[in-house]
Every structure is written in structure tokens, then in C-alpha cells.
Design an enzyme around this catalytic site. Structure first.
Site, mmCIF file in Angstrom:
data_model
loop_
_atom_site.group_PDB
_atom_site.id
_atom_site.type_symbol
_atom_site.label_atom_id
_atom_site.label_comp_id
_atom_site.label_asym_id
_atom_site.label_seq_id
_atom_site.Cartn_x
_atom_site.Cartn_y
_atom_site.Cartn_z
ATOM 1 C CG PHE A 133 -2.309 0.751 0.919
ATOM 2 C CD1 PHE A 133 -3.318 -0.038 0.796
ATOM 3 C CD2 PHE A 133 -2.075 2.131 1.342
ATOM 4 C CE1 PHE A 133 -4.531 0.634 0.812
ATOM 5 C CE2 PHE A 133 -3.553 2.879 0.939
ATOM 6 C CZ PHE A 133 -4.551 2.037 0.912
ATOM 7 C CG HIS A 166 -9.734 2.327 6.767
ATOM 8 N ND1 HIS A 166 -10.517 2.545 5.947
ATOM 9 C CD2 HIS A 166 -10.072 1.050 7.405
ATOM 10 C CE1 HIS A 166 -11.469 1.639 5.745
ATOM 11 N NE2 HIS A 166 -11.146 0.591 6.668
ATOM 12 N NE ARG A 204 7.531 13.336 7.974
ATOM 13 C CZ ARG A 204 6.498 13.275 8.829
ATOM 14 N NH1 ARG A 204 5.899 12.251 9.493
ATOM 15 N NH2 ARG A 204 5.997 14.555 9.019
#
Ligand code: INI
Length: 178
Positions: free
Chosen positions: A22, A88, A127
Site C-alpha cells: 500500500f 481507517h 520522509r
């Protein structure tokens, strides 16, 4: 042969990596940086095993299972949970972090939290930027440090105290009895 003997005989550290698919554009970068970080410390590709999972939610189970093989001195978890519009986010972050922490405590194997949790895709990309000291490289560094710490501490700990009380050690002992 006990899992601990297996590693001692080999005389080198072995690492497992669990990476989620994902947000692949981010996690792919984390994986490349993590592999670079391990390679720079002399870890050979043959001593690294990579497993891919659908999303961050699936990371803890696979990390725990990897740790329980007794083949790895540390397991590195890489993922990216991005808030975006999904409700979520909080559930996935909570379960992933809790599950990773619990897997380390239950198995006695260091399991490194290299999962980005950000508000936006741009923050996650920042990041994971391979040109910087990013979360993937940081995870590689933490895994090597923890493998060394645990090796030192396990060498100081009598088998009846601590290290043999972990699920990992009990499983390793069972395997060696067969
Ligand atoms: N998984 C992630 O790794 N990152 C996310 O940002 C994400 N979002 O936003 O939903 C995500 N969802 C999938 C989840 O991890 C599981 O794979 C899925 O729920 C199946 O169990």
C-alpha cells in the site's frame, strides 16, 4: 540445531524485512534505502529476506512469524500510512504500532518500526527521500544496533532467565528436540 546456534555458526547477522505494498511509491523508496543502509554496513543480500504484505495492517503478523523462525537477528517493518480522507488511518496506525511492539516483546527478537504515519503523500515522500537520511535508512541502522545489543545481552543472560521465557526461544527449543 537450535536457532541461536544456527546464527552463531553462521557468524553474521541476518535480517528480515516486511514491506507493505500500500502506497508503493513511498514504501518502494523506503525498501531501497533500507537495503542500501544494510549493504553499507556489510550485510550481504544472502542474509536479507524480504516479504511483501498488502498493507501496514498485515505487517505485525508477518513480522512476528518471521521472528519466530529464529533465523533473523532483527526484523524491519516498512510501511506508509497516510491520513488523506480515510477514517481507517487511526485504526491502522494503532494496530500496526501495537502489533509490531507486541511481536518484539513476545518473540524476544528486535522488530523495528519503519512505518511512516503522515497527513499527506507529500510528507511521506519527503520522509522516504533516498537522497536524505530517511526512515528506511534509519530502520536499517536501528536493526543493526539492536541486533548487537541483543547479542550482548543474550550472551550475559543464563538460559533459564529471560531469553528462554520468550515464545521465540520456546519454539526454537522445540525445533531442536525434533
Ligand atoms: N494501508 C497502508 O499501509 N497505508 C494506508 O494509508 C492505508 N489506508 O489509508 O487505508 C492502508 N490500508 C490497508 C490496510 O493496511 C489493510 O491492508 C487492509 O485493511 C486489509 O486488511
Amino acid at each position: 540445531m537450535k536457532a541461536s546456534e544456527y546464527r552463531r555458526r553462521a557468524g553474521r547477522f541476518r535480517f528480515g524485512i516486511v514491506v507493505s505494498k500500500f502506497n508503493r511509491s513511498v514504501t518502494g523508496k523506503l525498501l531501497v534505502s533500507c537495503l542500501d543502509g544494510l549493504a553499507e554496513q556489510g550485510i550481504k543480500p544472502a542474509d536479507i529476506h524480504v516479504e511483501r504484505v498488502p498493507g501496514a495492517f498485515e505487517i505485525p503478523l508477518v513480522a512476528r512469524t518471521m521472528a519466530m523462525t529464529g533465523r533473523f537477528d532483527a526484523v524491519i517493518c516498512l510501511g506508509a500510512v497516510i491520513r488523506g480522507e480515510t477514517p481507517h488511518f487511526d485504526y491502522i496506525c494503532a494496530e500496526t504500532s501495537r502489533g509490531i511492539g507486541q511481536a518484539a516483546l513476545v518473540t524476544g527478537v528486535p522488530i523495528i518500526f519503519g512505518v511512516l504515519t503522515t497527513e499527506t503523500v507529500a510528507q511521506a515522500m519527503e520522509r522516504a527521500d533516498p537522497s536524505k537520511f530517511n526512515r528506511g535508512r534509519e530502520a536499517a541502522k536501528a536493526a543493526i544496533q539492536m541486533a548487537k545489543v541483543m547479542k550482548r545481552l543474550n550472551a550475559m543472560t543464563p538460559p533459564s532467565q529471560g531469553r528462554d521465557s520468550t515464545l521465540f526461544s520456546r519454539q526454537a527449543a522445540r525445533r531442536s528436540e525434533k
